[in-house]
Design a protein around this motif. Structure first.
Motif, mmCIF file in Angstrom:
data_model
loop_
_atom_site.group_PDB
_atom_site.id
_atom_site.type_symbol
_atom_site.label_atom_id
_atom_site.label_comp_id
_atom_site.label_asym_id
_atom_site.label_seq_id
_atom_site.Cartn_x
_atom_site.Cartn_y
_atom_site.Cartn_z
ATOM 1 N N GLY A 95 0.819 -1.201 0.000
ATOM 2 C CA GLY A 95 0.000 0.000 0.000
ATOM 3 C C GLY A 95 0.853 1.250 0.000
ATOM 4 O O GLY A 95 2.056 1.208 0.276
ATOM 5 N N ASP A 96 0.215 2.362 -0.336
ATOM 6 C CA ASP A 96 0.838 3.680 -0.225
ATOM 7 C C ASP A 96 0.218 4.335 0.999
ATOM 8 O O ASP A 96 -0.977 4.661 1.015
ATOM 9 N N ASN A 97 1.016 4.539 2.031
ATOM 10 C CA ASN A 97 0.506 5.087 3.281
ATOM 11 C C ASN A 97 0.556 6.606 3.338
ATOM 12 O O ASN A 97 0.510 7.198 4.409
ATOM 13 N N GLY A 98 0.653 7.231 2.165
ATOM 14 C CA GLY A 98 0.576 8.683 2.111
ATOM 15 C C GLY A 98 1.859 9.385 1.733
ATOM 16 O O GLY A 98 1.873 10.608 1.593
ATOM 17 N N ASP A 99 2.943 8.614 1.526
ATOM 18 C CA ASP A 99 4.224 9.243 1.209
ATOM 19 C C ASP A 99 4.664 8.989 -0.232
ATOM 20 O O ASP A 99 5.777 9.346 -0.621
ATOM 21 N N GLY A 100 3.775 8.377 -1.030
ATOM 22 C CA GLY A 100 4.119 8.100 -2.419
ATOM 23 C C GLY A 100 5.021 6.904 -2.599
ATOM 24 O O GLY A 100 5.476 6.628 -3.714
ATOM 25 N N LYS A 101 5.281 6.188 -1.515
ATOM 26 C CA LYS A 101 6.146 5.017 -1.565
ATOM 27 C C LYS A 101 5.335 3.746 -1.333
ATOM 28 O O LYS A 101 4.367 3.748 -0.580
ATOM 29 N N VAL A 102 5.763 2.666 -1.976
ATOM 30 C CA VAL A 102 5.112 1.378 -1.761
ATOM 31 C C VAL A 102 5.652 0.769 -0.473
ATOM 32 O O VAL A 102 6.863 0.603 -0.309
ATOM 33 N N LYS A 161 2.690 -2.480 -14.282
ATOM 34 C CA LYS A 161 3.333 -3.090 -15.437
ATOM 35 C C LYS A 161 4.853 -3.072 -15.243
ATOM 36 O O LYS A 161 5.416 -2.099 -14.738
ATOM 37 N N TYR A 162 5.485 -4.157 -15.688
ATOM 38 C CA TYR A 162 6.924 -4.319 -15.473
ATOM 39 C C TYR A 162 7.609 -4.729 -16.766
ATOM 40 O O TYR A 162 6.982 -5.225 -17.707
ATOM 41 N N THR A 163 8.920 -4.527 -16.804
ATOM 42 C CA THR A 163 9.707 -5.047 -17.907
ATOM 43 C C THR A 163 9.729 -6.569 -17.811
ATOM 44 O O THR A 163 9.387 -7.147 -16.766
ATOM 45 N N ALA A 174 9.072 0.730 -8.908
ATOM 46 C CA ALA A 174 9.273 1.054 -10.324
ATOM 47 C C ALA A 174 7.946 0.990 -11.072
ATOM 48 O O ALA A 174 7.640 1.844 -11.920
ATOM 49 N N GLY A 175 7.142 -0.036 -10.764
ATOM 50 C CA GLY A 175 5.830 -0.145 -11.380
ATOM 51 C C GLY A 175 4.912 0.991 -10.966
ATOM 52 O O GLY A 175 4.140 1.517 -11.791
ATOM 53 N N TYR A 176 4.998 1.409 -9.701
ATOM 54 C CA TYR A 176 4.166 2.503 -9.199
ATOM 55 C C TYR A 176 4.554 3.818 -9.863
ATOM 56 O O TYR A 176 3.683 4.631 -10.232
ATOM 57 N N ASP A 177 5.844 4.034 -10.028
ATOM 58 C CA ASP A 177 6.297 5.256 -10.683
ATOM 59 C C ASP A 177 5.788 5.315 -12.123
ATOM 60 O O ASP A 177 5.399 6.393 -12.615
ATOM 61 N N ARG A 178 5.780 4.176 -12.813
ATOM 62 C CA ARG A 178 5.239 4.155 -14.183
ATOM 63 C C ARG A 178 3.744 4.448 -14.154
ATOM 64 O O ARG A 178 3.212 5.147 -15.022
ATOM 65 N N TRP A 179 3.064 3.879 -13.179
ATOM 66 C CA TRP A 179 1.618 4.095 -13.048
ATOM 67 C C TRP A 179 1.329 5.590 -12.853
ATOM 68 O O TRP A 179 0.454 6.156 -13.516
ATOM 69 N N ASN A 180 2.072 6.207 -11.958
ATOM 70 C CA ASN A 180 1.858 7.629 -11.703
ATOM 71 C C ASN A 180 2.263 8.479 -12.896
ATOM 72 O O ASN A 180 1.704 9.566 -13.118
#
Length: 564
Positions: A275-282, A497-499, A557-563
């Motif tokens: 989850g993302d607990n509010g700091d933009g990190k997984v 999504k991932y490589t 890395a996947g979250y950064d692509r999503w954002n």
């Protein structure tokens, strides 16, 4: 007007291509069992008959201008049959071709399915075996994971790319992509291809709450609990009050709904697992101190007999039977099956428990509903005439306002508009149309067993409250008051999504991690493994040995692509 014009143009092209179609099917044969369907009329809510109900009629119908409501049907001049694999359960029809909605869609389109089933409880294992062995049907109806789509779609080439068919054969999905860009983003893999359809859902009845029987609270002289301490005290009092009721446990639920509704009460996090607990990190919340506090609490409930001892082993049918027998006071997500017949008052006294708080957090919160998720309907790359399937599935991306002959995205939930459900004259409510005898089942149970229960697809959006269906009315109004105001943003980590390299690395680690965490969770709660400083340190150390840090890097890395 632009949307309608696009649909008309696409349908005109489709008709030109398929007028005079020889009727070849997905399996290159026409099933004898569906031959009679060429004469079956698809009756609309108004009692009219859909155009082109016989093979002879189809060619003539092809010269008729498509209607703005949906265009020309049937899709094929002769019945076509595709093999399909689905996850099923005892709450669904034994033969999906017996579903009244499925019959209607097939008679309306001339597209039929030869079903194979895997039990819901065994789906994950069996579908992986079938994928690994290239033992596939022409359609995999139920949803695959993003990782499976990456491995067997992007890398393996097992599945058809829907993007090759959207412009010509799926005008409704093309319009949905334009109106809701998140649908296309969710569905599209890193190589730009789409191997599986999505469901875009928003209704007042899709929450996963914890319910309570208000008649039991009245009998106990109790108030609705607001803290985890009050909740524990109430469960204890209920156990004592109903001590003579054999098989009674204060709380009956699948474990996942207890996680979902109680975990957020023990800290700032609200999503179990990643989850993302509010700091933009997984973050991995199932390895946190909050998770330990939560597990200690649930272990106490379990060991004091406040939760059914069979919670980790009983199937849905067994759980539902206990709930209907009145063998609990609090219910995880299965409360809508309690119709008025199950209450002495003759009225529904089921309510939704608002999120609890504790000494660790004063914020009421619950994980938000999954608005976008996988729907399934992956088509084999070897399937013949996939255009017909594309046209068939496109029906369910029709907006409710554009429903034609009873069909739209809501059909994959409620069935046929005008037959199974309709919108009230005031335009502010919807209602289900049920037979006098629902065989002792609630509205949703009856629908899943006899109308359609094969999973949502497309646009399932209904910003209306139900009427004339008491259990769904209860859920909708209770959700609007006690659930929706407290929802927090969901992390869609399962759709990242991932490589190819990232996907391969993640796949080799995530299954083992999930298995270990699920097993450890059950052992901590049941007391097989005592939960203390030493065992918790061992648990966290094992997570690190299982490469949790690296998993989080890949997820980020996947979250950064999503954002992005």
């Amino acid at each position: 007007m632009k949307k309608t014009l696009a649909i008309l143009c696409a349908l005109a092209l489709f008709v030109a291509l398929f007028a005079g179609c020889s009727g070849s099917s997905g399996s290159a044969t026409t099933a004898a069992t569906t031959a009679a369907a060429t004469t079956a009329a698809a009756t609309t809510a108004a009692g009219t008959t859909a155009a082109g109900t016989t093979a002879a009629d189809t060619t003539a119908a092809a010269t008729t201008a498509p209607s703005a409501e949906g265009g020309l049907y049937p899709i094929s001049s002769e019945p076509v049959t595709y093999t399909a694999l689905a996850a099923s359960s005892s709450s669904m029809a034994d033969d999906w071709n017996d579903y009244t909605a499925m019959k209607y869609w097939s008679e309306y389109t001339n597209v039929y399915f030869d079903w194979q089933y895997i039990s819901n409880t065994d789906w994950e294992t069996q579908i992986n075996l079938k994928l690994a062995g290239d033992d596939l049907t022409e359609v995999i109806w139920s949803a695959l994971t993003t990782a499976q789509l990456q491995t067997y779609g992007s890398e393996g080439g097992y599945f058809l790319n829907y993007m090759n068919y959207v412009d010509e054969y799926m005008p409704n999905m093309a319009a949905a992509f334009a109106d809701h860009p998140e649908i296309k983003s969710f569905a599209t893999m890193m190589n730009g291809e789409v191997y599986q359809l999505v469901q875009y859902i928003w209704t007042y009845t899709m929450a996963n709450p914890m319910y309570y029987r208000n008649d039991h609270l009245t009998a106990l002289g109790a108030e609705v609990p607001s803290t985890v301490t009050e909740f524990y005290d109430l469960l204890t009092a209920a156990k004592e009050h109903y001590a003579d009721l054999e098989g009674y446990y204060p709380l009956q639920s699948a474990m996942s709904y207890i996680h979902h509704n109680l975990f957020p009460a023990f800290g700032d996090a609200y999503q179990v697992g990643f989850g993302d607990n509010g700091d933009g990190k997984v973050s991995y919340n199932s390895g946190s101190d909050q998770w330990r506090l939560y597990l200690e609490y649930v272990a106490k409930l379990y060991q004091e007999g406040l939760i059914d001892k069979e919670i980790f082993t009983q199937d849905t049918a067994t759980l539902n039977a206990k709930i209907k027998e009145g063998l609990c006071s609090f219910i995880g997500n299965n409360g809508t099956q309690l119709t008025a017949d199950y209450y002495e008052s003759g009225t529904i006294e089921t309510k939704i428990l608002p999120p609890l708080v504790s000494d660790y957090t004063s914020e009421q919160k619950v994980l938000g509903i999954a608005t976008v998720s996988w729907a399934g309907r992956s088509i084999s790359a070897d399937c013949k005439n996939p255009e017909l399937l594309a046209r068939y599935f496109d029906m369910f991306f029709t907006d409710t306002a554009d429903a034609f002959d009873g069909i739209c995205g809501l059909s994959s939930w409620l069935g046929i508009k005008g037959v199974d459900w309709d919108i009230a004259d005031n335009g502010e409510n919807y209602f289900r149309i049920l037979p006098e005898d629902t065989k002792g089942l609630s509205e949703e149970e009856y629908k899943n067993k006899y109308v359609y229960g094969g999973g949502y697809v497309g646009l399932v959006v209904l910003d209306l409250f139900p009427i004339n269906n008491p259990t769904q009315e209860m859920k909708a109004y209770e959700s609007a008051e006690s659930y929706y105001p407290y929802m927090k943003t969901r992390l869609y980590d399962s759709a990242f999504k991932y490589t190819d390299d990232e996907n391969a690395e993640l796949a080799s680690m995530i299954t083992d991690l999930n298995t270990y965490v699920d097993t450890s969770t059950a052992q901590f709660i049941t007391g097989v493994t005592p939960l203390n400083d030493d065992t918790w340190a061992d648990y966290q150390a094992t997570l690190e040995k299982m490469n949790l840090s690296r998993i989080l890097e890949i997820k980020q890395a996947g979250y950064d692509r999503w954002n992005g």
